[in-house]
Enzyme design. Structure first.
Site, PDB file in Angstrom:
ATOM      1  N   GLY A  63       0.906  -1.381   0.085  1.00 45.54           N
ATOM      2  CA  GLY A  63       0.039  -0.008  -0.070  1.00 45.54           C
ATOM      3  C   GLY A  63       0.963   1.508  -0.047  1.00 45.54           C
ATOM      4  O   GLY A  63       0.229   2.432   0.127  1.00 45.54           O
ATOM      5  N   GLN A  64       2.449   1.233  -0.119  1.00 42.76           N
ATOM      6  CA  GLN A  64       3.027   2.530  -0.003  1.00 42.76           C
ATOM      7  C   GLN A  64       2.675   3.203  -1.539  1.00 42.76           C
ATOM      8  O   GLN A  64       2.205   2.687  -2.343  1.00 42.76           O
ATOM      9  CB  GLN A  64       4.579   2.155   0.113  1.00 42.76           C
ATOM     10  CG  GLN A  64       5.059   1.518   1.010  1.00 42.76           C
ATOM     11  CD  GLN A  64       5.103  -0.017   0.859  1.00 42.76           C
ATOM     12  OE1 GLN A  64       4.315  -0.697   0.387  1.00 42.76           O
ATOM     13  NE2 GLN A  64       6.213  -0.396   1.509  1.00 42.76           N
ATOM     14  N   LYS A  65       2.879   4.717  -1.097  1.00 41.43           N
ATOM     15  CA  LYS A  65       2.340   5.456  -2.347  1.00 41.43           C
ATOM     16  C   LYS A  65       2.875   4.847  -3.571  1.00 41.43           C
ATOM     17  O   LYS A  65       2.390   4.871  -4.615  1.00 41.43           O
ATOM     18  CB  LYS A  65       2.441   6.812  -1.816  1.00 41.43           C
ATOM     19  CG  LYS A  65       2.038   7.897  -2.839  1.00 41.43           C
ATOM     20  CD  LYS A  65       2.161   9.179  -2.328  1.00 41.43           C
ATOM     21  CE  LYS A  65       1.040  10.058  -2.381  1.00 41.43           C
ATOM     22  NZ  LYS A  65       0.591  10.965  -1.168  1.00 41.43           N
ATOM     23  N   LEU A  67       3.638   2.102  -4.761  1.00 35.41           N
ATOM     24  CA  LEU A  67       3.086   0.917  -5.167  1.00 35.41           C
ATOM     25  C   LEU A  67       1.525   0.726  -5.630  1.00 35.41           C
ATOM     26  O   LEU A  67       1.186   0.250  -6.448  1.00 35.41           O
ATOM     27  CB  LEU A  67       3.281  -0.277  -4.250  1.00 35.41           C
ATOM     28  CG  LEU A  67       4.735  -0.539  -3.696  1.00 35.41           C
ATOM     29  CD1 LEU A  67       4.610  -1.237  -2.386  1.00 35.41           C
ATOM     30  CD2 LEU A  67       5.528  -1.018  -4.632  1.00 35.41           C
TER      31      LEU A  67
END
Length: 173
Positions: A63-65, A67
């Protein structure tokens, strides 16, 4: 387990901002245990057997920005979306709302049922289901079955009920 098995098992995509608890929740629902997790680069996948007849293949994607732009590559053939929100993180709720809106605008998931999991409900100062649902604009969703449910990935609270509901929504849609 043959290759044909995976195509019959409904694919469920678990998404949400980084640190919302997706991997903890996946591990808990699949194994009944909590483990230390690190940020997911790529995805984790597992099959959840609900009962003798029903199982779901759960895809937990990072969920990192950086990704999030890759989320669309996991949407083929998805039967349900599970969007995990950290219910203690008021500051990032607008960011979560924006990410969810982008996901729901994808043609590949048009009409696909949505389960929003308000995770970390066992912690003090977690927001109510109503606050989260208003912030995420869930009430304006049309042409899509959706539910929101409180849970705790750490403690396993509400997870079995949530995925049983996901399975019911898949059957309805």
């Amino acid at each position: 387990m043959g290759l044909g098995h995976s195509s019959r098992t409904p694919q469920v995509l678990i998404m949400g901002l980084d640190s919302s608890g997706k991997t903890t929740l996946l591990t808990q629902v699949l194994t009944g245990h909590t483990m230390d997790t690190s940020p997911t680069i790529g995805f984790n996948v597992g099959t959840l057997d609900l009962d003798k007849k029903n199982s779901l293949t759960l895809w937990d994607i990072g969920g990192q920005k950086t990704l999030r732009k890759n989320w669309k590559y996991y949407m083929d053939d998805v039967k349900a979306l599970v969007f995990v929100v950290d219910s203690t993180d008021k500051e990032r709720l607008p960011e979560a709302a924006e990410a969810l809106k982008r996901v729901l605008s994808e043609e590949k998931v048009k009409g696909v049922p949505l389960m929003v999991l308000a995770n970390k409900k066992d912690l003090p100062n977690s927001m109510t289901i109503r606050e989260i649902s208003n912030q995420l604009n869930l009430t304006v969703l049309e042409d899509r079955l959706w539910q929101i449910q409180a849970c705790s990935g750490q403690r396993g609270l509400g997870l079995n009920q949530a995925f049983t509901s996901v399975n019911k929504m898949i059957k309805k849609s």
